[in-house]
Structures are given as structure tokens and as C-alpha cells.
Design an enzyme around this catalytic site. Sequence first.
Site, PDB file in Angstrom:
ATOM      1  N   ASP A  93       6.259  -8.674   2.239  1.00 37.24           N
ATOM      2  CA  ASP A  93       5.610  -8.311   0.972  1.00 37.24           C
ATOM      3  C   ASP A  93       5.484  -9.465  -0.019  1.00 37.24           C
ATOM      4  O   ASP A  93       5.122  -9.238  -1.185  1.00 37.24           O
ATOM      5  CB  ASP A  93       6.358  -7.138   0.323  1.00 37.24           C
ATOM      6  CG  ASP A  93       6.047  -5.833   1.038  1.00 37.24           C
ATOM      7  OD1 ASP A  93       4.897  -5.680   1.501  1.00 37.24           O
ATOM      8  OD2 ASP A  93       6.944  -4.983   1.145  1.00 37.24           O
ATOM      9  N   ASP A 153       0.189  -2.087   5.998  1.00 38.64           N
ATOM     10  CA  ASP A 153       0.415  -2.645   4.653  1.00 38.64           C
ATOM     11  C   ASP A 153       0.246  -4.166   4.660  1.00 38.64           C
ATOM     12  O   ASP A 153      -0.145  -4.767   3.657  1.00 38.64           O
ATOM     13  CB  ASP A 153       1.833  -2.327   4.138  1.00 38.64           C
ATOM     14  CG  ASP A 153       2.266  -0.899   4.385  1.00 38.64           C
ATOM     15  OD1 ASP A 153       1.821  -0.307   5.385  1.00 38.64           O
ATOM     16  OD2 ASP A 153       3.071  -0.388   3.603  1.00 38.64           O
TER      17      ASP A 153
END
Length: 376
Positions: A93, A153
Site C-alpha cells: 500500500d 487493490d
Amino acid sequence: MLPKRLIENEVDYCLSCIDKGLAKYKYNYFPTENKGNIYAPLHNCGWTGGFWTGLVWLAYELTGAEKYREVAEQHLLSYRERLLNDYDLDHHDLGFEYTLNSVSAYKITGSETARANALDAAEKLLRRFEPVGGFFKPWGEMDDPVENRCIVDTYMNLPLLFWASEESGDPKYREYAKRHLETTLDILVRPDGRAYHTYMMDLNYGNPIMPKVDQGYADDSVWSRGQAWVIYGLALVYGYEKDPKYKEVQRKATNKFIELLPADNVPAWDMVFTDVRTLKDTSAAAIGVCGMLEMNKLCPEQEDRALWEQKADDILQALMEKHTTRGMDLPSNAILLHGTSSVRHHMGVNESVIYGDYYYMEALTRCLKPDWKKYW
Ligand code: GLY
């Protein structure tokens, strides 16, 4: 097109919500997962701090008010420190975090600290590349044979790598990103455009094993935010690398998202559910809008342009009318209501989520200022 005055009013409301957080979320503190639609302040960790900084940069760009820039620049130093300490960075992330915190700052102010942050983060992100399978591993130990998967993601983390190659002149970041796309697109996005959230991979030979639920309803369902990550992530990637495959998959995913929307235009937390009463995820709605608007901007001639423009308006209008904190008489500092972080993890269910707020404000900014230069 939604009337300009309506969008301006909504932006004003968003700014008033951001103002409520300015005194609380600064230096090393960020809004985190919340309870009762109030974000608790948390130190710099995890994957969501950048959304707040991104909101504050949007506020600065829209108003020119120094109070926003001041807070955003304090966060820049916090993200520098996080890199120097290598604190909570061993996951995929970094793209979310450092794009919205640092690429944004570099694009707006030309800050050298911001540039260094973003390039260093891209370098660290390469540690997550799994060479046998040829994809970025989102989390877990790199040599864990059981916890070995690719997830949708990650598409939103790839723009940082494409940007890093453009900025540094070193092609390696782009090559890793392309390798990830090559490995995963046909695995994670089904031929009809429905995305799996995650897919387990074999560590020894790199073969795909099976789809696996993480935040959605079932292994083979359509977790809404995952579907939206595909829509926006691939639009952004296409902006860097004009590979027709990325465009084709993005198109299928977007049209499936539109087809699966309930009658009120706001997705349920998983798109297998199309009853309007099912628990929502407003963040998926806002992310999907940003992806449609970005692809329309990149490809003004694309054949679904009118449909996507209309749907983006419909979704935004639905969010404005029924899903913000405006007039709710709640002690909230959030913008959107009815987001869902993860039903399966009992986290942020039917709550405001900071990424929902960010993408909503980004979508409004895109409507108000079509020439707005993206941070991604
Ligand atoms: N990337 C985590 C989420 O979308 O919830």
C-alpha cells in the site's frame, strides 16, 4: 452534467468537514478507521493516512488557503520519518500512501522532500515483488508458501511505480508494474469483467490456484470496492502505458460495475447483492466515479463515454442526496456515510471511511475543474 452550483455547494460542505479535522490531524496524526462516523486520530501507519493528506491538498488547490498547505507539509515530514525508520512499509500500500502524500506535494509545490519520499517509497515497494509468480504480494512474509496471493487493490499502487520511472528515468519501476499486470489481469478479472478480490498463487511454480475471499461475500463474488479498484487503477495505468489490453479490461470492469448497480446507483458492499436495502459501500461508488471520469478524460472518443458520464452524475447525485453527513445532526467530522471497510473483519461497517471521503472530493474536483492534474 450536474449543475456547477450544486458541485460548488458540495465542495463547500466538504471543506467545512475538512476544517473540523485540521486541528486534530496534523504532524504525525491522521484519521483512522472510525466508530460512530468520527475518525479517531492515529499515528502514521497502515494504508489510509495519505487519503487525509490528499484531501487537504485538494482543499489547498481549490481554495489557495495556506492553512491546508501547512498541514499537508507537516505530513510530508512525517512520511519522510516513516521511510527513514522503515516503519510499517513492508506491504503493497505504499502506492496509496506516498502518491497522495508526496507525489501530490511534488506536483503542486515542487518540493524536493516530496520527490525523494515518493522515489524512495517506489524503491521500497519493489521489495514486495514475488519473482516466481511475477506479481506484487500485498502482505505477509515474502517466503510464506501458504499466504501467497495477488489482489486487485494493488492496481491502485502501480501508478507510483509508473510515475517513478517517468521521474527518475529508470525503467525498472515500470517494468515491475507491467509484469504484475501481465501476470494478474486474466487471473483477477473474469472474461465478463467481474473482479475477484484475491487469488491464491503457488509459490514454487507461480501458477494460479484459486480465488479467495478476503473482504467480499464469497470466493467467487464481486467485492464492490475491489471492482472499483480495477476501474480506477487500470484507468490510471492506461494513462501511463497506452496498452489496449488495460483499456479493454477496464472497459469490461466498468460496464459490469454499472450493470450490477442497484436501482439507487450506490453499490452494496458486495455486488452479488443488488437489493437497494443491502448494506452499502459508498467508497466503492466514489472510486468508480473517479475511474470513469479519468478514462473519459484520457479517451474522449471512447464508445461508452456518454453512458459513463451519465452514470458518474447519477452516482454523485445519489451520494449527495442520501449519503453525506450534511444535515444529519451527527457529531461527525466525516463527509460520506455508509462506507464499509470490511464486513468479514468487523471493521468500519456502515461507517464513514476516509478513502470514501477522499475519492468523493476528488470526483467533485474533477467535475468542477476538468483540467485538474491528478496526483496519481
Ligand atoms: N485496500 C484495502 C481496502 O480497500 O479495503
